[in-house]
Motif scaffolding. Sequence first.
Motif, PDB file in Angstrom:
ATOM      1  N   ASP A 219      19.596   7.982   2.656  1.00  0.00           N
ATOM      2  CA  ASP A 219      18.497   8.026   1.690  1.00  0.00           C
ATOM      3  C   ASP A 219      17.321   7.279   2.307  1.00  0.00           C
ATOM      4  O   ASP A 219      17.193   6.063   2.146  1.00  0.00           O
ATOM      5  N   ASN A 222      15.272   4.517   0.668  1.00  0.00           N
ATOM      6  CA  ASN A 222      15.859   3.193   0.480  1.00  0.00           C
ATOM      7  C   ASN A 222      16.474   2.745   1.803  1.00  0.00           C
ATOM      8  O   ASN A 222      17.699   2.823   1.986  1.00  0.00           O
ATOM      9  N   GLU A 224      17.203   0.041   3.030  1.00  0.00           N
ATOM     10  CA  GLU A 224      18.178  -1.039   3.007  1.00  0.00           C
ATOM     11  C   GLU A 224      19.588  -0.541   2.709  1.00  0.00           C
ATOM     12  O   GLU A 224      20.569  -1.273   2.888  1.00  0.00           O
ATOM     13  N   SER A 225      19.700   0.705   2.254  1.00  0.00           N
ATOM     14  CA  SER A 225      21.005   1.271   1.922  1.00  0.00           C
ATOM     15  C   SER A 225      21.646   1.902   3.147  1.00  0.00           C
ATOM     16  O   SER A 225      20.988   2.616   3.905  1.00  0.00           O
ATOM     17  N   GLU A 226      22.926   1.633   3.329  1.00  0.00           N
ATOM     18  CA  GLU A 226      23.642   2.233   4.439  1.00  0.00           C
ATOM     19  C   GLU A 226      23.826   3.726   4.193  1.00  0.00           C
ATOM     20  O   GLU A 226      24.043   4.165   3.061  1.00  0.00           O
ATOM     21  N   VAL A 228      25.703   7.204   3.802  1.00  0.00           N
ATOM     22  CA  VAL A 228      27.028   7.507   3.275  1.00  0.00           C
ATOM     23  C   VAL A 228      27.792   8.327   4.306  1.00  0.00           C
ATOM     24  O   VAL A 228      27.312   9.369   4.781  1.00  0.00           O
TER      25      VAL A 228
END
Length: 696
Positions: A219, A222, A224-226, A228
Amino acid sequence: MTDAPSFPRMYARTLRFTLGTPRNLQVTPDGSRVLFVRTPSGTSRTGALWSYDVADGQERLIADPAQLLGDSGEELSAEERARRERSRETAGGIVGYTTDATASVAAFALSGAIWVAEVAGEGARRLPSNGPVIDPHIDPTGRTVAYANDGALRVIDVDGASDRALVEPDGDEVVWGQAEFVAAEEMERYRGFWWAPDGESLLVERYDNTPVPVWYVADPANPESEPVRHRYPAAGSTNADVSLWHITLDGTRRRLDWDDDAYPYLTRVGWSAFGGPLLQVMSRDQRAVQIRRFDVESGSTSLVRELHDDTWLDLFVGVPAYAPDGRLVTVEPSEDTNRVALDGEPISPVGLQVRRVLAIDDRGVLVTANDDPTELHLVRIGLDGSVNRLTAGGGVHNGSAAGATMVVVRSALDVGASSITVYREGAEIGQISNLAEDPGFRPNVSSVTVGDRDLHAAVLFPRDHVRGARRLPVLMDPYGGPHALRNVKSSRGFLLPQWLADQGFCVIVSDGRGTPGRGPAWDRSVRDNFVATLDDQVDALQGVAHAYPDDVDTGHVAITGWSFGGYLAGMAVLRRPDIFHTAVAGAPVTDQRLYDTFYTERYLGHPDEQPEVYDRNSLGELAGALERPLMIIHGMVDDNVVVAHSLRLSSALLAAGRPHEVLPLTGVTHMTPQETVAENLQLLQVEFIKRGLGIG
């Protein structure tokens, strides 16, 4: 005063005006009740479990999530969200349920927990299960509920006692009791375990994703998000290793044997009281199928029936299964018709295309079927070969039946919301309420049959259009891909096309080769040749223009679509800029090598064996031909048609120096249920199309 929401917003808010409509209808075996799921209004997404009493015609609420959860609200696990993505489920609350053999006890998942309810009572109780729960099923005797959780298959007694794992993962990528990706996405097999009639054992799928390539769905909005980590079996790559096991309640297990090298796909499993457990397995090229019976005592499987086709074999919901007299029920191609067969002998008539099997009992085989692909009817095929058409008139019909009771859901062009009618011994006795919102208008659909292939096309003009007063720009609005229909006699399916027409277009919705309802030869005519679906859209356009010469302006033609329809829209402006002047391609499959094994290899074969077919049916190599306006739209977290499809096409277009627009949808999957996104998406598409056509 607050302004009324726009149609596109209401279309999204109401999930295409489906909320409030009863669904998952099930007539109880004794015919005394009809069970169903319904949201409390046409805008609420929270489904509740209801019962309709056949004797007095009263509807009764069995389980209401608002009462069961209180202020805590619903929480879904990542696994449950993924499962709902595969089944295209966008509602919440109670979305499905199972019952015991007598339909006296129901079990369902809600907010990651198991709940059970007495069908004759009110309210439900939560079982102290090991959440988050996936796909709970109560056993036929009503004593035990099985459910998937964290890769394991667990069982719990209906009184809440003895929650335990029957089998647990024996590897990091091993999952028990759930359908693997391609089964849920492409086979319409969403289950991974099946109870024995006596409730003492189960057949359980085990799959190991270790061989499947690892992809990552990120994503970018964002950072900061790993990303998936996602196992995706792209065409030509390795599928999950799938096996089927017989497991008793004491944990004893035995693997079912078949030649899984020759038949790697587990496509259907069933275990009814009419005969032993059946499994259907399929070769990777989908040209061979074996139906095998499992002997519980010996632990071996034996061949019951074998099918072959030079192109591919289709799967049908509800079969194979045993009839009450022990004969094998299948749906097989015969005389260019998909027909009900008993022990391999066709018994339904030539020309009646069977679409799916709903129930099998001593009255016969209840199916949905059609003569005309724009309609769908309920038909009972007797075990003696008799044919009883249970619905009539133009429209799309579905339903459920048991004993002397039948419930019929009817949608048609001459009505707004679907009607849900209950019959007893063939006589109408009542209606189940449909709470769907009223869109405020009814589509004005004209139907024509055009071209040498008798293509069915629906034509919609603005509601204030006066025939012959002016020639309108055209907007083609297809799906166009195999195994899906857009042009059916149901007004709800034309609500969005009518709104698009009201923006100043003649909208054409046409189904071409490969779409269901016209027989095996029609279905298989797209083998190795998706370009044929574009040829059919051209023929539909020309046929409509011939039928309405004073109303259609073929000098201004746009095309829009999603998924396969997005692929078709992109292909239209790349291959036929002489016909199509602008396009909006939503979530398009642009590189066939990036889509999954089961779907893509059925139509295009294996990419290593015929790479030229994949090249010819992909869009990247056509990038240099773009000379028309093209908008590409894609959800950034789509795990089905991954965003790489659109990004690679955009990169090829940029390399070729071809201007185009890309609209990324942050946080959006293959579905776009968010109403603000869906609303603005429609408005932006209309604006782009008008700009591309050079009209105000």
